[in-house]
Design a protein around this motif. Structure first.
Motif, PDB file in Angstrom:
ATOM      1  N   GLU A  92      21.500-104.763 -15.662  1.00 40.21           N
ATOM      2  CA  GLU A  92      21.873-104.112 -14.399  1.00 40.21           C
ATOM      3  C   GLU A  92      22.553-102.766 -14.660  1.00 40.21           C
ATOM      4  O   GLU A  92      22.237-101.759 -14.016  1.00 40.21           O
ATOM      5  CB  GLU A  92      22.813-105.012 -13.592  1.00 40.21           C
ATOM      6  N   SER A  94      22.336-100.852 -17.258  1.00 37.31           N
ATOM      7  CA  SER A  94      21.442 -99.874 -17.895  1.00 37.31           C
ATOM      8  C   SER A  94      20.475 -99.250 -16.907  1.00 37.31           C
ATOM      9  O   SER A  94      20.054 -98.107 -17.080  1.00 37.31           O
ATOM     10  CB  SER A  94      20.643-100.540 -19.015  1.00 37.31           C
ATOM     11  N   GLU A  95      20.095-100.002 -15.858  1.00 39.15           N
ATOM     12  CA  GLU A  95      19.098 -99.557 -14.872  1.00 39.15           C
ATOM     13  C   GLU A  95      17.762 -99.208 -15.522  1.00 39.15           C
ATOM     14  O   GLU A  95      16.980 -98.430 -14.971  1.00 39.15           O
ATOM     15  CB  GLU A  95      19.615 -98.361 -14.067  1.00 39.15           C
ATOM     16  N   ARG A  96      17.475 -99.801 -16.669  1.00 41.12           N
ATOM     17  CA  ARG A  96      16.214 -99.525 -17.364  1.00 41.12           C
ATOM     18  C   ARG A  96      15.081-100.321 -16.738  1.00 41.12           C
ATOM     19  O   ARG A  96      15.161-101.549 -16.595  1.00 41.12           O
ATOM     20  CB  ARG A  96      16.344 -99.884 -18.851  1.00 41.12           C
ATOM     21  N   GLU A  97      14.004 -99.625 -16.406  1.00 38.86           N
ATOM     22  CA  GLU A  97      12.869-100.297 -15.784  1.00 38.86           C
ATOM     23  C   GLU A  97      12.189-101.267 -16.745  1.00 38.86           C
ATOM     24  O   GLU A  97      11.627-102.280 -16.319  1.00 38.86           O
ATOM     25  CB  GLU A  97      11.860 -99.264 -15.271  1.00 38.86           C
ATOM     26  N   GLU A 100      13.509-104.816 -16.375  1.00 34.00           N
ATOM     27  CA  GLU A 100      13.506-105.478 -15.078  1.00 34.00           C
ATOM     28  C   GLU A 100      12.788-106.821 -15.104  1.00 34.00           C
ATOM     29  O   GLU A 100      13.219-107.775 -14.441  1.00 34.00           O
ATOM     30  CB  GLU A 100      12.894-104.555 -14.021  1.00 34.00           C
ATOM     31  N   VAL A 133      15.198-107.461  -7.299  1.00 37.83           N
ATOM     32  CA  VAL A 133      14.580-106.705  -8.391  1.00 37.83           C
ATOM     33  C   VAL A 133      13.054-106.795  -8.300  1.00 37.83           C
ATOM     34  O   VAL A 133      12.354-105.790  -8.490  1.00 37.83           O
ATOM     35  CB  VAL A 133      15.066-107.217  -9.760  1.00 37.83           C
ATOM     36  N   LYS A 136      11.807-104.523  -5.602  1.00 40.78           N
ATOM     37  CA  LYS A 136      11.831-103.127  -6.057  1.00 40.78           C
ATOM     38  C   LYS A 136      10.593-102.809  -6.891  1.00 40.78           C
ATOM     39  O   LYS A 136      10.021-101.730  -6.797  1.00 40.78           O
ATOM     40  CB  LYS A 136      13.106-102.901  -6.876  1.00 40.78           C
ATOM     41  N   ASN A 364      29.858-102.408  -9.745  1.00 41.43           N
ATOM     42  CA  ASN A 364      28.888-101.498 -10.342  1.00 41.43           C
ATOM     43  C   ASN A 364      28.023-100.833  -9.278  1.00 41.43           C
ATOM     44  O   ASN A 364      27.691 -99.648  -9.358  1.00 41.43           O
ATOM     45  CB  ASN A 364      28.006-102.251 -11.334  1.00 41.43           C
ATOM     46  N   THR A 365      27.655-101.596  -8.241  1.00 46.50           N
ATOM     47  CA  THR A 365      26.848-101.044  -7.146  1.00 46.50           C
ATOM     48  C   THR A 365      27.620 -99.956  -6.412  1.00 46.50           C
ATOM     49  O   THR A 365      27.076 -98.896  -6.091  1.00 46.50           O
ATOM     50  CB  THR A 365      26.460-102.167  -6.163  1.00 46.50           C
ATOM     51  N   ARG A 368      27.734 -96.872  -8.558  1.00 48.24           N
ATOM     52  CA  ARG A 368      26.460 -96.143  -8.515  1.00 48.24           C
ATOM     53  C   ARG A 368      26.341 -95.314  -7.234  1.00 48.24           C
ATOM     54  O   ARG A 368      25.904 -94.167  -7.251  1.00 48.24           O
ATOM     55  CB  ARG A 368      25.289 -97.126  -8.565  1.00 48.24           C
ATOM     56  N   ARG A 372      25.961 -91.405  -6.876  1.00 44.45           N
ATOM     57  CA  ARG A 372      24.800 -90.821  -6.192  1.00 44.45           C
ATOM     58  C   ARG A 372      25.251 -89.804  -5.153  1.00 44.45           C
ATOM     59  O   ARG A 372      24.692 -88.708  -5.048  1.00 44.45           O
ATOM     60  CB  ARG A 372      23.986 -91.931  -5.516  1.00 44.45           C
TER      61      ARG A 372
END
Length: 416
Positions: A92, A94-97, A100, A133, A136, A364-365, A368, A372
């Motif tokens: 989560e 890292s937000e690395r696709e 996922e 996820v 998304k 964390n959300t 972010r 943003r």
């Protein structure tokens, strides 16, 4: 010997592949593929330390996922949850696709474990995270799998109306395979049966049987036995027996040993109801042979009580007492297992661990979102955003202080 050699190679590879962890990770997976969970765990834990030292989020997450799975396969559910949560947290953040797919699988596995522990609310929360996820990624296959898990948990919770609504939504809003449709048809039957609407349940079970065993052998077996159970509950024992016998023979043919054991118990009980005690003892003995071979279901200890009952009816009281004693012993084992599960739950404080995870996820959300907004200049001042972030972090720190204090003893026991 071969596993030992591979382990030695892997440990040396951790240094040799200082610039590329992929081969070392593949060597760990090779040990895992051999089915040696103990060696897999040792190799994965050593590899994890290297990945941590190199701050490689990708391989840290993948290894946490592997360790969680290995622990779950060896009934080390407390550490399985801890490893899974760590893997999810890193994925989560890292937000690395490319992580996922692993993240969805972790959430799905967490939901299953928590459902098995009876933490249904937490199970649904992790299913929600997996759906987030998967949505998304627009991954319909994973969405369908997660919704199937949700339906299973709703049935376990005896929330039949909600389960039927979810099944209807799944079938109407997604292109599901024929196999999935058959599985859902059986689940609809289960829901109606639990609601006392046996005729409706029979209609759906018979649809599964009419579809044949090739589409989903497991579901076919379940539906055949479920039809037998409806007739048993309605005291139509002569109708129940042929369905139970069919399910029993099918389970033997497919190697569904635990289902075979459950069906044998039902056959024996049905023969008692029609006063055919020889046949009842015949099928109960087959079940006991499976138990002696190491196969168990949560209710298999009841078979010894049933046998004791039969011998009492036949006037063979000494034999009845012997089986009554065996029933007591197996019941004590079952109670001990349940206590062990409860103690594990207390030891790892699963509710607290998962609450902490969602607390961290929420923080964390918010972080972010703040970043943003700052990036696009919505609030107008970097100082303002820094202050806002500090407020968010302070608030979460204050809320979590008590939780963190309670977790100290848990973390000392954790292998993560």
């Amino acid at each position: 010997m071969r596993v030992t050699i591979i382990l030695l190679f892997v440990f040396s590879a951790f240094t040799a592949f200082s610039d590329d962890l992929s081969q070392a990770y593949e060597d760990v997976m090779e040990i895992y593929r051999q089915g040696d969970f103990k060696s897999s765990k040792t190799a994965a834990q050593n590899f994890l330390e290297v990945a941590k030292a190199k701050e490689d989020i990708f391989y840290m997450t993948k290894t946490y996922y592997l360790l969680g799975y290995v622990c779950s396969q060896t009934d080390d559910f407390g550490n399985a949850i801890i490893y899974y949560l760590e893997g999810a947290r890193h994925a989560e953040i890292s937000e690395r696709e490319d992580l996922e797919a692993s993240l969805i699988a972790i959430y799905k596995n967490l939901a299953v474990i928590l459902g098995d522990y009876g933490h249904y609310e937490l199970s649904h929360k992790f299913i929600d995270e997996g759906l987030r996820v998967a949505g998304k990624r627009k991954d319909d296959a994973q969405i369908i799998g997660l919704l199937n898990n949700r339906i299973h948990e709703l049935l376990e919770e005896q929330k039949m109306d909600l389960a039927l609504t979810q099944i209807d939504s799944l079938l109407n809003n997604f292109q599901v395979s024929e196999q999935r449709r058959v599985v859902m048809t059986n689940k609809i039957g289960v829901a109606y049966s639990s609601l006392g609407e046996n005729q409706k349940a029979l209609e759906y079970y018979e649809k599964v049987v009419a579809a044949g065993p090739e589409i989903s052998p497991e579901t076919y077996s379940l539906s055949v036995q479920n039809i037998g159970t409806i007739y048993f509950d309605e005291k139509e024992y002569d109708k129940a027996i042929p369905y139970y016998i069919e399910a029993y023979k099918f389970n033997i043919d497919k190697g569904f040993t635990l289902r075979e054991l459950r069906t044998l118990e039902k056959i024996g009980q049905t023969y008692i109801e029609v006063s055919d005690y020889d046949q009842a003892l015949n099928y109960f003995q087959k079940a006991i042979d499976l138990i002696d071979a190491g196969h168990q279901t949560p209710t298999s200890y009841e078979i010894f009580r049933e046998v004791s009952k039969v011998y009492s009816i036949l006037g063979e009281y000494e034999t009845a007492l012997d089986y009554g004693r065996q029933y007591s012993e197996h019941l004590e084992q079952f109670i001990a297992q349940q206590k062990e599960i409860e103690e594990l739950d207390k030891k790892y404080n699963i509710q607290l661990l998962t609450d902490r995870y969602f607390d961290l996820l929420a923080a964390n959300t918010e972080k972010r979102e703040t970043e943003r907004m700052a990036k696009f200049g919505i609030a107008g001042s970097s100082v303002f955003f820094l202050g806002l972030l500090l407020i968010v972090l302070y608030r979460n720190h204050r809320v979590k202080r008590e939780i963190e204090n309670q977790l100290k003893s848990i973390e000392l026991l954790s292998e993560v």
